[in-house]
Design an enzyme around this catalytic site. Structure first.
Site, mmCIF file in Angstrom:
data_model
loop_
_atom_site.group_PDB
_atom_site.id
_atom_site.type_symbol
_atom_site.label_atom_id
_atom_site.label_comp_id
_atom_site.label_asym_id
_atom_site.label_seq_id
_atom_site.Cartn_x
_atom_site.Cartn_y
_atom_site.Cartn_z
ATOM 1 C CG ASP A 75 -1.791 -1.233 1.324
ATOM 2 O OD1 ASP A 75 -2.432 -1.592 0.330
ATOM 3 O OD2 ASP A 75 -1.784 -1.854 2.404
ATOM 4 C CG HIS A 103 -0.955 -1.658 -7.793
ATOM 5 N ND1 HIS A 103 -0.017 -2.193 -8.654
ATOM 6 C CD2 HIS A 103 -0.628 -2.115 -6.568
ATOM 7 C CE1 HIS A 103 0.826 -2.954 -7.971
ATOM 8 N NE2 HIS A 103 0.464 -2.918 -6.701
#
Length: 487
Positions: A75, A103
């Site tokens: 992340d 993503h």
């Protein structure tokens, strides 16, 4: 002073609704923001031109085969950098993982796209996207992702190749993932429940099915039957019947026909492209601290998101790989279970989570938040040999009176650890030594030149460089494509 000294600012931040940075703390007297002198138009144009030149120089200097890898627990914002760099590369390739990766990228109009398996270069028309042999493919999810992209005007036709050697991830793998987590009870790993681990388990035990098996539907059912029986023998809660098998085989006959145009020998394609001097950008999923070998085992993923995974997941020789960019948040987050030495709890962690909008792209789960862990970052830099770093979400720290860096670990007896420990019993007991730096109050989300950052923000960036020995070349100050400073 700790983050708790600015907890009262949370309400003001929520009222402002910015979701970008902390409100400035004002415990005694209101802070005074000095007006910024407006630069003459010519000077502004000159500064913009210098910034554009620096950006072009940074990107054009990258090697023929470059990689973008996570250097925390995922992340970090890898997708955004890949999206920014993609126009200068002919191919963007995923080397490992599956739909457990999340993503988030934005197109030129600011529209948000949450990708899971399709490489982040897909928004650029001239870029070929490759999903390599090291990835695992959930075909229904893959098609859902493509359908979502095309419904939003993104052309995927002829622009995505899937390795014929990649393993297929079935719904049964996802069911097994949930059963496995339930079986572990209080010691669960905290997976995304996307079936990634069970699919890689099938691969390692050599009863998995690969994409190339879709070209042989006459034997596909027999191979899939082995997987079903294996799951049924292992878990009492897994229901299996011959009718289920027949339905799944018929389903995959349809999938096979649609997937055929995407299937390729990507090892050959990539190596031929290297010989033709085409540029390849590798997009890593997850991150080094989740690596099956180097992460906080067993709280890890089932593949190798570190540099070695590029070679094994794409079939590219080590000598071909050049620049590797490590992506790291200006603070640290983690989803799921596992050790997290610099974690902030209670209101402190909540404030950082709300300001950074820290909720998982794949699962929506709230991320655990804490200060930047230099010990872990340095460990990741050593493993991967990063040539540079992309420091993301620096804007989230705006408004704090001070910021902290976790610079070393001590054992309970006070003895300093010389390296990042592989033993979780040791890691869970470490006492983190922090270095405290002054914070900055101004909103930096519109800053596009490093020299225009507050001096305190510059000191923070440069101190990170000093501590890990790797230069920071890219600094994220917001979610959009343009919210990037080239240093």
């Amino acid at each position: 002073m700790s983050l708790s000294t600015v907890n009262h600012a949370a309400a003001a931040a929520a009222a402002a609704g910015s979701g970008k940075s902390f409100s400035a703390a004002a415990p005694a007297a209101p802070s005074v923001r000095l007006p910024r002198t407006r630069a003459p138009a010519a000077a502004a144009v000159s500064a913009a031109a210098v910034g554009a030149d620096r950006a072009a120089d940074r990107v054009s200097a990258l090697s023929q085969v470059s990689g973008v890898l996570g250097s925390q627990w995922g992340d970090e914002g890898k997708g955004k950098l890949v999206d920014v760099l993609a126009p200068r590369f002919d191919i963007v390739a995923r080397c490992q993982g599956g739909a457990n990766a999340g993503h988030t990228i934005y197109n030129s109009e600011g529209k948000k796209f949450a990708l899971h398996l399709v490489p982040s270069g897909i928004l650029h028309e001239g870029t070929l996207c490759v999903v390599g042999n090291g990835a695992v493919i959930h075909v229904p999810g893959f098609f859902n992702e493509i359908d979502g992209l095309e419904s939003n005007g993104v052309n995927c036709n002829g622009r995505i190749l899937v390795s014929d050697r990649a393993h297929l991830l079935f719904d049964l793998h996802q069911a097994v993932d949930g059963l496995r987590e339930a079986e572990l009870a209080n010691s669960f790993i905290g997976t995304t429940k996307r079936g990634i681990g069970p699919c890689y388990s099938s691969k390692v035990t050599r009863n998995g099915l690969r994409v190339c098996d879709l070209r042989h539907m006459d034997t596909f059912g027999d191979k899939l039957d082995v997987l079903f029986k294996d799951a049924a023998s292992r878990f009492e809660g897994f229901e299996y019947s011959k009718s289920m098998l027949r339905e799944e085989v018929e389903r995959y006959k349809r999938f096979a026909e649609r997937l055929e145009p995407f299937i390729a020998d990507t090892v050959h394609v990539l190596n031929e492209s290297i010989q033709q001097k085409k540029k390849i950008l590798v997009e890593g999923g997850q991150a080094t601290m989740l690596d099956i070998d180097f992460g906080t085992y067993p709280f890890v993923t089932s593949s190798s998101p570190s540099a070695g995974g590029i070679c094994t997941g794409l079939g590219i020789a080590p000598r071909c790989i050049g620049d590797l960019i490590g992506v790291v948040k200006a603070y640290t987050t983690r989803v799921g279970s596992g050790p997290f030495p610099t974690e902030l709890f209670g209101e402190e962690g909540d404030l950082l989570r709300k300001s950074g909008m820290e909720f998982g792209t794949t699962t929506g789960r709230p991320r655990r938040c804490g200060w930047l862990d230099i010990v872990a970052l340095k460990y990741c830099c050593e493993i991967n040999g990063f040539s540079s770093l992309n420091l993301t979400k620096l804007d989230v720290l705006s408004g704090l009176p001070e910021v902290k860096l976790g610079v070393s670990y001590n054992q309970p007896d006070g003895q300093k650890l010389q390296s990042f420990p592989g033993d979780l019993d040791i890691l869970e007991q470490v006492q983190v030594k922090y270095e405290v730096l002054p914070g900055w109050q101004s909103d930096i989300s519109s800053v596009r030149s490093y020299s225009e950052l507050p001096l305190a923000a510059q000191r923070y960036v440069e101190r990170i460089e000093d501590l890990v020995g790797v230069p920071v070349h890219y600094i994220g100050v917001g979610p959009g494509r343009d919210a990037l400073i080239y240093k």
